[in-house]
Design a protein around this motif. Sequence first.
Motif, PDB file in Angstrom:
ATOM      1  N   PHE A  85       0.826  -1.187   0.000  1.00  0.00           N
ATOM      2  CA  PHE A  85       0.000   0.000   0.000  1.00  0.00           C
ATOM      3  C   PHE A  85       0.869   1.249   0.000  1.00  0.00           C
ATOM      4  CE2 PHE A  85       0.569  -0.493   4.607  1.00  0.00           C
ATOM      5  CZ  PHE A  85       0.830   0.823   5.004  1.00  0.00           C
ATOM      6  N   ARG A  86       0.300   2.306  -0.542  1.00  0.00           N
ATOM      7  CA  ARG A  86       0.925   3.638  -0.511  1.00  0.00           C
ATOM      8  C   ARG A  86      -0.167   4.627  -0.139  1.00  0.00           C
ATOM      9  NH1 ARG A  86       0.931   7.480  -4.342  1.00  0.00           N
ATOM     10  NH2 ARG A  86       0.318   5.957  -5.928  1.00  0.00           N
ATOM     11  N   ILE A  87       0.017   5.320   0.978  1.00  0.00           N
ATOM     12  CA  ILE A  87      -0.912   6.377   1.356  1.00  0.00           C
ATOM     13  C   ILE A  87      -0.519   7.612   0.560  1.00  0.00           C
ATOM     14  CG2 ILE A  87      -1.751   7.829   3.242  1.00  0.00           C
ATOM     15  CD1 ILE A  87      -0.991   5.504   5.148  1.00  0.00           C
ATOM     16  N   SER A  88      -1.363   7.985  -0.393  1.00  0.00           N
ATOM     17  CA  SER A  88      -1.003   9.134  -1.236  1.00  0.00           C
ATOM     18  C   SER A  88      -1.444  10.455  -0.626  1.00  0.00           C
ATOM     19  CB  SER A  88      -1.551   8.972  -2.654  1.00  0.00           C
ATOM     20  OG  SER A  88      -2.953   8.898  -2.643  1.00  0.00           O
ATOM     21  N   SER A  89      -2.426  10.399   0.296  1.00  0.00           N
ATOM     22  CA  SER A  89      -2.792  11.590   1.056  1.00  0.00           C
ATOM     23  C   SER A  89      -3.469  11.152   2.346  1.00  0.00           C
ATOM     24  CB  SER A  89      -3.707  12.514   0.258  1.00  0.00           C
ATOM     25  OG  SER A  89      -4.969  11.912   0.041  1.00  0.00           O
ATOM     26  N   MET A  90      -3.262  11.929   3.405  1.00  0.00           N
ATOM     27  CA  MET A  90      -3.854  11.608   4.698  1.00  0.00           C
ATOM     28  C   MET A  90      -4.182  12.911   5.417  1.00  0.00           C
ATOM     29  SD  MET A  90      -4.770   9.233   6.961  1.00  0.00           S
ATOM     30  CE  MET A  90      -3.853   7.695   7.062  1.00  0.00           C
ATOM     31  N   LEU A 112      -5.276  -3.597  10.844  1.00  0.00           N
ATOM     32  CA  LEU A 112      -4.064  -2.787  10.722  1.00  0.00           C
ATOM     33  C   LEU A 112      -4.495  -1.395  10.283  1.00  0.00           C
ATOM     34  CD1 LEU A 112      -0.930  -2.437  10.481  1.00  0.00           C
ATOM     35  CD2 LEU A 112      -1.209  -3.106   8.074  1.00  0.00           C
ATOM     36  N   ALA A 113      -4.120  -0.379  11.049  1.00  0.00           N
ATOM     37  CA  ALA A 113      -4.528   0.984  10.730  1.00  0.00           C
ATOM     38  C   ALA A 113      -3.331   1.924  10.729  1.00  0.00           C
ATOM     39  CB  ALA A 113      -5.581   1.473  11.731  1.00  0.00           C
ATOM     40  N   GLY A 118       2.375   8.429  10.050  1.00  0.00           N
ATOM     41  CA  GLY A 118       3.002   7.187   9.601  1.00  0.00           C
ATOM     42  C   GLY A 118       2.965   6.015  10.554  1.00  0.00           C
ATOM     43  N   ARG A 119       2.438   6.198  11.762  1.00  0.00           N
ATOM     44  CA  ARG A 119       2.383   5.064  12.691  1.00  0.00           C
ATOM     45  C   ARG A 119       1.369   4.038  12.204  1.00  0.00           C
ATOM     46  NH1 ARG A 119      -1.121   4.270  17.429  1.00  0.00           N
ATOM     47  NH2 ARG A 119      -0.249   2.564  18.673  1.00  0.00           N
ATOM     48  N   GLY A 133       4.398   3.943   7.638  1.00  0.00           N
ATOM     49  CA  GLY A 133       3.238   4.327   6.840  1.00  0.00           C
ATOM     50  C   GLY A 133       3.140   5.805   6.539  1.00  0.00           C
ATOM     51  N   THR A 134       4.250   6.437   6.216  1.00  0.00           N
ATOM     52  CA  THR A 134       4.236   7.863   5.877  1.00  0.00           C
ATOM     53  C   THR A 134       3.668   8.072   4.479  1.00  0.00           C
ATOM     54  OG1 THR A 134       6.524   7.672   5.129  1.00  0.00           O
ATOM     55  CG2 THR A 134       6.168   8.449   7.383  1.00  0.00           C
ATOM     56  N   VAL A 135       3.147   9.251   4.234  1.00  0.00           N
ATOM     57  CA  VAL A 135       2.575   9.573   2.923  1.00  0.00           C
ATOM     58  C   VAL A 135       3.637   9.395   1.847  1.00  0.00           C
ATOM     59  CG1 VAL A 135       1.628  11.430   1.504  1.00  0.00           C
ATOM     60  CG2 VAL A 135       0.811  11.109   3.852  1.00  0.00           C
ATOM     61  N   GLY A 136       3.290   8.651   0.811  1.00  0.00           N
ATOM     62  CA  GLY A 136       4.181   8.425  -0.321  1.00  0.00           C
ATOM     63  C   GLY A 136       5.035   7.184  -0.228  1.00  0.00           C
TER      64      GLY A 136
END
Length: 198
Positions: A85-90, A112-113, A118-119, A133-136
């Motif tokens: 997974f990639r978090i593209s925005s949060m 898992l959250a 990024g935690r 889990g940081t953005v990008g």
Amino acid sequence: MRTKILATAGLTAACGLLLAPTAHAEVEPGGWTSVSPTFNVQERGCGQVDNLTFQLTCSTASGDQRAERRYATYTGGTRQFEGYFRISSMGGTRISLKQTFNESAAGPFFMLAAERGGRLYAVHGGDTLSNAGTVGANVRVNTVHQVGNEHRTYINGSLKHTYSSPGGSFYDKFGAYRTSSGNGPATVVWSNVKFWRK
């Protein structure tokens, strides 16, 4: 001339062996069979799904806000999930990314959250699994579930969480889902999703 042709053929065969993709990228290798379970797309509240992009478009901190894939139920044996997974925005926080759902108990068994910053954590119990889990960032998740024994979670190939498992019926979900203490907006892109069993 004949020797040269044979040597070239031998070199080609050897290169073919060297360049062949690995058959197994999963953790805990050995004895796995690849499977392709069916799934349903779930969009509720402000959740939107576009193939493997999952969005929560609102900042609502109540109600059912979800954008997910729900995979077929399984019982018994050992199952493995792998995905990136990639978090593209949060813009929000505390968004569930991957769930193993206990259908027999009518509730999530493991979630898992991700928090803003990024935690990555286990929703039940609150254990920190990683700060990857940081953005990008691209993050690899594996869950290995021995039904009736244990559920294990790996982040980027490292074992981060173990949890005792009851028997019963379970299924996998992934995407973006507002936890009870979370809110959007958020956009999560998944890729290279695979399943195995043994």
